[in-house]
Design a protein around this motif. Structure first.
Motif, PDB file in Angstrom:
ATOM      1  N   MET A   1      11.557 -21.952  33.974  1.00 54.35           N
ATOM      2  CA  MET A   1      11.687 -20.516  34.260  1.00 54.35           C
ATOM      3  C   MET A   1      10.585 -19.731  33.557  1.00 54.35           C
ATOM      4  SD  MET A   1      14.462 -20.113  36.186  1.00 54.35           S
ATOM      5  CE  MET A   1      15.122 -18.479  35.969  1.00 54.35           C
ATOM      6  N   LYS A   2      10.116 -18.698  34.233  1.00 52.10           N
ATOM      7  CA  LYS A   2       9.127 -17.796  33.643  1.00 52.10           C
ATOM      8  C   LYS A   2       9.662 -16.375  33.727  1.00 52.10           C
ATOM      9  CE  LYS A   2       4.780 -20.303  34.241  1.00 52.10           C
ATOM     10  NZ  LYS A   2       5.030 -21.455  35.085  1.00 52.10           N
ATOM     11  N   THR A   3       9.302 -15.570  32.734  1.00 48.11           N
ATOM     12  CA  THR A   3       9.790 -14.191  32.673  1.00 48.11           C
ATOM     13  C   THR A   3       8.631 -13.208  32.844  1.00 48.11           C
ATOM     14  OG1 THR A   3      11.560 -14.834  31.169  1.00 48.11           O
ATOM     15  CG2 THR A   3      11.001 -12.492  31.253  1.00 48.11           C
ATOM     16  N   ILE A   4       8.882 -12.163  33.648  1.00 47.34           N
ATOM     17  CA  ILE A   4       7.879 -11.102  33.828  1.00 47.34           C
ATOM     18  C   ILE A   4       7.901 -10.238  32.574  1.00 47.34           C
ATOM     19  CG2 ILE A   4       7.195  -9.095  35.195  1.00 47.34           C
ATOM     20  CD1 ILE A   4       8.666 -10.383  37.579  1.00 47.34           C
ATOM     21  N   THR A   5       6.790 -10.237  31.862  1.00 44.67           N
ATOM     22  CA  THR A   5       6.729  -9.466  30.603  1.00 44.67           C
ATOM     23  C   THR A   5       5.968  -8.147  30.755  1.00 44.67           C
ATOM     24  OG1 THR A   5       4.862 -10.871  29.964  1.00 44.67           O
ATOM     25  CG2 THR A   5       7.011 -11.445  29.089  1.00 44.67           C
ATOM     26  N   GLU A   6       5.136  -8.040  31.807  1.00 47.36           N
ATOM     27  CA  GLU A   6       4.414  -6.774  32.018  1.00 47.36           C
ATOM     28  C   GLU A   6       3.909  -6.693  33.452  1.00 47.36           C
ATOM     29  OE1 GLU A   6       0.872  -4.037  29.978  1.00 47.36           O
ATOM     30  OE2 GLU A   6       1.063  -6.147  29.421  1.00 47.36           O
ATOM     31  N   ILE A   7       4.003  -5.494  34.014  1.00 45.82           N
ATOM     32  CA  ILE A   7       3.411  -5.177  35.322  1.00 45.82           C
ATOM     33  C   ILE A   7       2.574  -3.925  35.096  1.00 45.82           C
ATOM     34  CG2 ILE A   7       3.811  -4.569  37.727  1.00 45.82           C
ATOM     35  CD1 ILE A   7       6.544  -5.938  37.521  1.00 45.82           C
ATOM     36  N   LYS A   8       1.264  -4.095  35.062  1.00 41.12           N
ATOM     37  CA  LYS A   8       0.371  -3.007  34.659  1.00 41.12           C
ATOM     38  C   LYS A   8      -0.498  -2.548  35.836  1.00 41.12           C
ATOM     39  CE  LYS A   8      -2.984  -1.876  31.024  1.00 41.12           C
ATOM     40  NZ  LYS A   8      -3.731  -2.420  29.867  1.00 41.12           N
ATOM     41  N   LYS A   9      -0.409  -1.276  36.144  1.00 39.38           N
ATOM     42  CA  LYS A   9      -1.171  -0.721  37.272  1.00 39.38           C
ATOM     43  C   LYS A   9      -2.663  -0.729  36.973  1.00 39.38           C
ATOM     44  CE  LYS A   9      -1.219   3.102  40.562  1.00 39.38           C
ATOM     45  NZ  LYS A   9      -0.641   4.400  40.964  1.00 39.38           N
ATOM     46  N   ILE A  10      -3.452  -1.012  38.024  1.00 34.55           N
ATOM     47  CA  ILE A  10      -4.909  -1.027  37.898  1.00 34.55           C
ATOM     48  C   ILE A  10      -5.467   0.268  38.476  1.00 34.55           C
ATOM     49  CG2 ILE A  10      -7.042  -2.226  38.517  1.00 34.55           C
ATOM     50  CD1 ILE A  10      -5.326  -4.749  38.952  1.00 34.55           C
ATOM     51  N   GLY A  11      -6.022   1.128  37.632  1.00 36.29           N
ATOM     52  CA  GLY A  11      -6.644   2.373  38.100  1.00 36.29           C
ATOM     53  C   GLY A  11      -5.700   3.231  38.918  1.00 36.29           C
ATOM     54  N   LYS A  12      -6.249   3.826  40.005  1.00 41.01           N
ATOM     55  CA  LYS A  12      -5.469   4.723  40.856  1.00 41.01           C
ATOM     56  C   LYS A  12      -5.018   4.051  42.145  1.00 41.01           C
ATOM     57  CE  LYS A  12      -7.822   8.896  39.183  1.00 41.01           C
ATOM     58  NZ  LYS A  12      -8.615  10.099  39.543  1.00 41.01           N
ATOM     59  N   GLY A  13      -5.333   2.763  42.293  1.00 43.24           N
ATOM     60  CA  GLY A  13      -5.000   2.066  43.521  1.00 43.24           C
ATOM     61  C   GLY A  13      -3.566   1.569  43.555  1.00 43.24           C
ATOM     62  N   LEU A  14      -3.328   0.609  44.453  1.00 46.08           N
ATOM     63  CA  LEU A  14      -1.987   0.062  44.642  1.00 46.08           C
ATOM     64  C   LEU A  14      -1.956  -1.418  44.266  1.00 46.08           C
ATOM     65  CD1 LEU A  14      -1.135   1.754  48.066  1.00 46.08           C
ATOM     66  CD2 LEU A  14      -0.307   2.412  45.795  1.00 46.08           C
ATOM     67  N   ARG A  15      -2.631  -1.741  43.163  1.00 43.22           N
ATOM     68  CA  ARG A  15      -2.675  -3.114  42.691  1.00 43.22           C
ATOM     69  C   ARG A  15      -2.278  -3.162  41.219  1.00 43.22           C
ATOM     70  NH1 ARG A  15      -8.310  -5.183  43.486  1.00 43.22           N
ATOM     71  NH2 ARG A  15      -7.507  -7.253  43.998  1.00 43.22           N
ATOM     72  N   VAL A  27      -3.613 -10.622  39.947  1.00 47.26           N
ATOM     73  CA  VAL A  27      -3.577  -9.254  40.480  1.00 47.26           C
ATOM     74  C   VAL A  27      -2.694  -9.254  41.721  1.00 47.26           C
ATOM     75  CG1 VAL A  27      -4.934  -7.371  41.463  1.00 47.26           C
ATOM     76  CG2 VAL A  27      -5.870  -8.745  39.588  1.00 47.26           C
ATOM     77  N   TYR A  28      -1.743  -8.355  41.762  1.00 41.05           N
ATOM     78  CA  TYR A  28      -0.778  -8.332  42.871  1.00 41.05           C
ATOM     79  C   TYR A  28      -0.715  -6.963  43.539  1.00 41.05           C
ATOM     80  CZ  TYR A  28       0.668 -13.025  41.908  1.00 41.05           C
ATOM     81  OH  TYR A  28       0.644 -14.390  41.785  1.00 41.05           O
ATOM     82  N   GLU A  29      -0.500  -7.019  44.853  1.00 46.79           N
ATOM     83  CA  GLU A  29      -0.397  -5.799  45.639  1.00 46.79           C
ATOM     84  C   GLU A  29       0.957  -5.141  45.399  1.00 46.79           C
ATOM     85  OE1 GLU A  29      -2.988  -4.792  47.552  1.00 46.79           O
ATOM     86  OE2 GLU A  29      -4.131  -6.583  46.988  1.00 46.79           O
ATOM     87  N   ARG A  35       8.505  -5.617  47.676  1.00 46.36           N
ATOM     88  CA  ARG A  35       9.336  -6.435  48.572  1.00 46.36           C
ATOM     89  C   ARG A  35      10.396  -7.206  47.797  1.00 46.36           C
ATOM     90  NH1 ARG A  35       5.067  -9.572  52.550  1.00 46.36           N
ATOM     91  NH2 ARG A  35       4.228  -7.726  53.603  1.00 46.36           N
ATOM     92  N   HIS A  36      10.005  -7.671  46.608  1.00 51.27           N
ATOM     93  CA  HIS A  36      10.912  -8.492  45.807  1.00 51.27           C
ATOM     94  C   HIS A  36      11.574  -7.706  44.672  1.00 51.27           C
ATOM     95  CE1 HIS A  36       9.610 -12.219  47.790  1.00 51.27           C
ATOM     96  NE2 HIS A  36       8.396 -11.675  47.787  1.00 51.27           N
ATOM     97  N   CYS A  37      11.329  -6.381  44.662  1.00 45.12           N
ATOM     98  CA  CYS A  37      11.904  -5.500  43.632  1.00 45.12           C
ATOM     99  C   CYS A  37      11.661  -6.048  42.223  1.00 45.12           C
ATOM    100  CB  CYS A  37      13.413  -5.335  43.860  1.00 45.12           C
ATOM    101  SG  CYS A  37      13.834  -4.643  45.471  1.00 45.12           S
ATOM    102  N   LEU A  38      10.423  -6.470  41.968  1.00 43.59           N
ATOM    103  CA  LEU A  38      10.106  -7.093  40.691  1.00 43.59           C
ATOM    104  C   LEU A  38       9.938  -6.062  39.580  1.00 43.59           C
ATOM    105  CD1 LEU A  38       7.609  -9.900  41.800  1.00 43.59           C
ATOM    106  CD2 LEU A  38      10.082 -10.029  41.461  1.00 43.59           C
ATOM    107  N   LYS A  39      10.416  -6.407  38.408  1.00 46.91           N
ATOM    108  CA  LYS A  39      10.272  -5.539  37.243  1.00 46.91           C
ATOM    109  C   LYS A  39      10.293  -6.398  35.983  1.00 46.91           C
ATOM    110  CE  LYS A  39      15.201  -4.492  37.595  1.00 46.91           C
ATOM    111  NZ  LYS A  39      16.188  -3.428  37.839  1.00 46.91           N
ATOM    112  N   THR A  40       9.835  -5.805  34.895  1.00 49.44           N
ATOM    113  CA  THR A  40       9.770  -6.561  33.641  1.00 49.44           C
ATOM    114  C   THR A  40      11.162  -7.011  33.213  1.00 49.44           C
ATOM    115  OG1 THR A  40       9.878  -4.500  32.379  1.00 49.44           O
ATOM    116  CG2 THR A  40       7.697  -5.373  32.860  1.00 49.44           C
ATOM    117  N   GLY A  41      11.172  -8.189  32.611  1.00 51.58           N
ATOM    118  CA  GLY A  41      12.430  -8.739  32.123  1.00 51.58           C
ATOM    119  C   GLY A  41      13.074  -9.731  33.069  1.00 51.58           C
ATOM    120  N   GLN A  42      12.658  -9.734  34.342  1.00 50.78           N
ATOM    121  CA  GLN A  42      13.229 -10.679  35.310  1.00 50.78           C
ATOM    122  C   GLN A  42      12.649 -12.071  35.104  1.00 50.78           C
ATOM    123  OE1 GLN A  42      12.171  -8.539  38.939  1.00 50.78           O
ATOM    124  NE2 GLN A  42      14.339  -8.083  39.296  1.00 50.78           N
TER     125      GLN A  42
END
Length: 205
Positions: A1-15, A27-29, A35-42
């Motif tokens: 299992m792996k845990t999402i520890t951070e989702i950090k926006k890149i600049g002003k775009g949607l990545r 890098v993720y769109e 679509r997967h309702c991903l957030k930190t801690g999952q």
């Protein structure tokens, strides 16, 4: 299992930069993350994240291709080359190209016809064919379109206009004659047609 520890926006775009267990994962769109309702801690198993990587690659590749085609028409080969240069995997490129073809964004026959119409006034029939072959258009498509859109009389008339422009304010001497022949041979006109154009212009002077 792996845990999402951070989702950090890149600049002003949607990545976004995605981190798993404090390690950069890619890098993720925004669309894929949403679509997967991903957030930190999952936490998810390795297979989930491998599937997510493929889904993200397919989505990003398709959108990159679509953005290019919205700016200008491209052949299938040109689009594949572009996406390959951007670093997308072959599998992603094939999926994107197939989908864009289904949607009508890629049409080599239409591209061929449009290219001929756009450049027939400045390029010879032979040069047009050479250029289209280099862009990945099949020879039978090129020959059919050239046959339907161009003929020898038009080719002669076009060369005559280009020749008049080229020789404006030039002397009809041996040196310029050689330059004339070399110039139009380089554009794909055959020797006989070039010779006729020179003789006709020379006869007027």
């Amino acid at each position: 299992m792996k845990t999402i520890t951070e989702i950090k926006k890149i600049g002003k775009g949607l990545r976004y930069n995605l981190y798993l267990d404090d390690q950069f994962f890619g890098v993720y769109e925004a669309e894929i993350l949403a679509r997967h309702c991903l957030k930190t801690g999952q936490s998810f198993d390795d297979q989930f994240f491998e599937d997510l990587k493929i889904e993200n690659g397919d989505y990003a590749c398709f959108n990159r291709g679509l953005s290019l085609l919205e700016k200008s028409m491209k052949s299938e080969k040109m689009l594949k080359d572009y996406l390959r240069e951007k670093g997308y995997p072959k599998a992603c490129i094939e999926k994107a190209v197939n989908k864009l073809s289904e949607y009508g964004y890629i049409d080599d026959q239409a591209f061929c016809e449009n290219y001929i119409n756009s450049y027939s006034s400045s390029k010879s029939k032979r040069k047009l064919k050479y250029d289209l072959l280099s862009k990945g258009i099949k020879e039978d498509i090129i020959d059919e379109k050239l046959e339907n859109l161009l003929n020898e009389d038009l080719e002669r008339g076009k060369l005559q206009l280009l020749a008049e422009k080229y020789m404006k304010n030039k002397e009809f001497d041996l040196k310029n004659k050689q330059k004339f022949y070399n110039h139009f041979a380089g554009k794909g006109y055959d020797y006989g047609m070039i010779s006729n154009a020179w003789e006709e212009l020379n006869g007027r002077n």
